[in-house]
Design an enzyme around this catalytic site. Structure first.
Site, PDB file in Angstrom:
ATOM      1  N   ARG A  16     -40.591   3.675 -33.205  1.00  0.00           N
ATOM      2  CA  ARG A  16     -41.076   4.390 -32.020  1.00  0.00           C
ATOM      3  C   ARG A  16     -40.983   3.545 -30.751  1.00  0.00           C
ATOM      4  O   ARG A  16     -41.070   4.077 -29.641  1.00  0.00           O
ATOM      5  CB  ARG A  16     -42.526   4.855 -32.238  1.00  0.00           C
ATOM      6  CG  ARG A  16     -42.627   6.107 -33.103  1.00  0.00           C
ATOM      7  CD  ARG A  16     -44.061   6.544 -33.275  1.00  0.00           C
ATOM      8  NE  ARG A  16     -44.762   5.724 -34.258  1.00  0.00           N
ATOM      9  CZ  ARG A  16     -46.056   5.830 -34.516  1.00  0.00           C
ATOM     10  NH1 ARG A  16     -46.802   6.692 -33.836  1.00  0.00           N
ATOM     11  NH2 ARG A  16     -46.627   5.067 -35.436  1.00  0.00           N
ATOM     12  N   GLN A  73     -41.205  -8.953 -47.105  1.00  0.00           N
ATOM     13  CA  GLN A  73     -41.290  -7.679 -47.815  1.00  0.00           C
ATOM     14  C   GLN A  73     -39.900  -7.054 -47.750  1.00  0.00           C
ATOM     15  O   GLN A  73     -39.495  -6.514 -46.725  1.00  0.00           O
ATOM     16  CB  GLN A  73     -42.331  -6.769 -47.168  1.00  0.00           C
ATOM     17  CG  GLN A  73     -42.555  -5.458 -47.924  1.00  0.00           C
ATOM     18  CD  GLN A  73     -43.490  -4.510 -47.182  1.00  0.00           C
ATOM     19  OE1 GLN A  73     -43.700  -4.662 -45.976  1.00  0.00           O
ATOM     20  NE2 GLN A  73     -44.030  -3.532 -47.891  1.00  0.00           N
ATOM     21  N   GLU A 155     -57.605  10.606 -44.026  1.00  0.00           N
ATOM     22  CA  GLU A 155     -56.597  10.671 -42.971  1.00  0.00           C
ATOM     23  C   GLU A 155     -56.749  11.969 -42.188  1.00  0.00           C
ATOM     24  O   GLU A 155     -57.208  12.980 -42.710  1.00  0.00           O
ATOM     25  CB  GLU A 155     -55.186  10.578 -43.562  1.00  0.00           C
ATOM     26  CG  GLU A 155     -54.884   9.255 -44.235  1.00  0.00           C
ATOM     27  CD  GLU A 155     -55.099   8.065 -43.316  1.00  0.00           C
ATOM     28  OE1 GLU A 155     -54.675   8.138 -42.137  1.00  0.00           O
ATOM     29  OE2 GLU A 155     -55.690   7.067 -43.762  1.00  0.00           O
TER      30      GLU A 155
END
Length: 459
Positions: A16, A73, A155
């Site tokens: 983004r 990662q 959430e």
């Protein structure tokens, strides 16, 4: 004291942001946002700091490799999966582990310390850093039971109408009992629409095991801002700028218009200095007492002496003495050293030059690669001609010399102590001390010649 560890999550690509730059390296007040996180969290006296990196790992290592152990990662499979990458470094250790996102640059060391203290004093297995949001849209809600204990995190997209009315939100920062954290992570599944392993699922696992889960409500919501796009980056910049400016003002610095003054965090300003609107002050700059900067000046990595005044000018990587006057519209380039009570006037450029005490370059001059003594006057339009297209050469002007206007000093050259250079001279050879040097063509007047030129132009 309980052992303390930290895991910073900094592996996300940050799509983004729409940027070639790795998200956590985007600067806030001139410092990568992940560096802000590290600088603040290190103050709680950690036994080990681990940063989980993914995209752009090499670039991140260049910035923070000296401050943190790095673990890569390889696949970005969620926050729970990211923390699990630190298991070889942490899983068998006793103590408390804080997990914080690398894109939350505004959380202060005081908040981290308070979170650790709350977690350890309550004996919880997990503590969530929460905040009260006036508009909680998009945030996970922290749901408490009748005893005010944390029951679960819901959430936004999964919340009921009643749960949506809750304004206490999950900030994404947690403290865990370290062993409990890594044990619970083994049971986190990716049975969700994203196919990812979410760290908040650890909270539910611990609750089902009847372990104690608490929340620490930070009183300042803006600290918890996560930077995911350029809009949030600008918001973080604004908050940090205000924080830095207020610190200086409370320490006795006058900032005339703090909304339009940009001062990076490492800048040191002594009391009774005055900073005018539009200034940008960066790097490891030190500004001494009673100095006056601005308006609209840019200072980067400079030392500015007591009672020095700089107006509408730029100075970089230089040392400027006390009671100096600079500007307007002067440019002090790197590796310059300006002595006490010197004057650098309008449209003067100084580069890699030592200008000693009480010397003056008042206007429209370029002084580069030079050593200028004390009490020297350099007239308007003077240039040290330091570059032959390949190499740079030194100009030396000794004490008490006077350089007339529009002089060219062709380096390497020395102007001796107390000497005069006549206006309009081009000096190619050394000038002895106590001399007058004139290096210009003899003036010739051809009377009546102007009329001949005019008549020729009419023909």
């Amino acid at each position: 004291m309980t052992n303390r560890y930290a895991v910073i999550l900094a592996a996300g690509q940050g799509t983004r942001m729409k940027s070639k730059l790795y998200k956590v390296l985007h600067p806030v007040m001139g410092r990568p946002m992940v560096q802000h996180v590290i600088d603040q969290i290190k103050t709680v006296e950690l036994d080990k700091l681990v940063t989980i990196v993914g995209f752009g790992a090499e670039k991140v290592a260049e910035y923070i490799g000296k401050d943190s152990e790095l673990v890569i990662q390889e696949e970005q499979l969620g926050t729970g999966h990211a923390v699990l990458q630190a298991k070889d470094l942490l899983r068998d250790k006793e103590g408390t582990t804080i997990v914080v996102c690398g894109d939350t640059p505004l959380i202060t060391s005081e908040t981290y310390q308070a979170l650790f203290n709350h977690h350890e004093q309550t004996g919880a297995k997990a503590t969530i850093l929460t905040a009260d949001a006036s508009d909680p849209t998009g945030y996970g809600r922290v749901i408490r039971n009748d005893r005010n204990e944390v029951e679960r995190i819901v959430e936004h997209k999964d919340a009921s109408e009643k749960e949506l009315s809750v304004t206490e939100i999950n900030t994404g920062t947690y403290c865990f009992d370290n062993k409990a954290l890594f044990q619970a992570l083994q049971h986190v599944s990716n049975n969700n629409s994203q196919g990812e392993y979410y760290l908040p699922d650890v909270i539910e696992i611990l609750r089902k095991q009847s372990e104690k889960v608490t929340a620490f409500l930070t009183p300042v919501f803006e600290e918890t801002l996560g930077v995911n796009d350029r809009v949030a980056l600008a918001q973080a910049e604004k908050v940090m700028k205000k924080r830095v400016n207020e610190k200086h003002m409370r320490n006795g610095v006058s900032i005339i218009d703090p909304d339009n003054t940009y001062i990076q965090p490492d800048v040191v300003i002594e009391q009774d200095a005055i900073i005018h609107p539009g200034c940008v002050i960066k790097g490891n700059t030190i500004i001494k007492t009673d100095a006056e900067i601005g308006p609209h000046s840019e200072i980067n990595n400079c030392e500015i002496g007591e009672s020095t005044v700089i107006k509408q000018s730029v100075a970089t990587d230089s040392k400027i003495g006390s009671r100096v006057n600079i500007g307007p519209f002067a440019h002090i380039r790197p590796a310059s050293e300006i002595g006490d009570e010197a004057k650098i006037g309008n449209f003067v450029e100084i580069k890699k030059t030592k200008l000693d005490n009480q010397s003056k370059v008042s206007h429209l001059s370029y002084i580069g690669d030079a050593e200028v003594g004390s009490n020297v006057n350099i007239g308007c339009g003077t240039i040290t001609v330091n570059y032959d297209g390949k190499n740079k050469y030194l100009t030396t002007i000794e004490d008490d010399a006077f350089i007339g206007c529009n002089s060219n000093l062709i380096a390497p050259v020395t102007i001796g102590k107390g000497s005069y250079v006549a206006a309009g001279s081009t000096i190619t050879k050394d000038v002895p001390g106590d001399s007058l040097s004139i290096a210009r063509a003899r003036q010739t007047n051809k009377e009546g010649y102007a009329s001949r030129i005019k008549n020729r132009q009419k023909d």
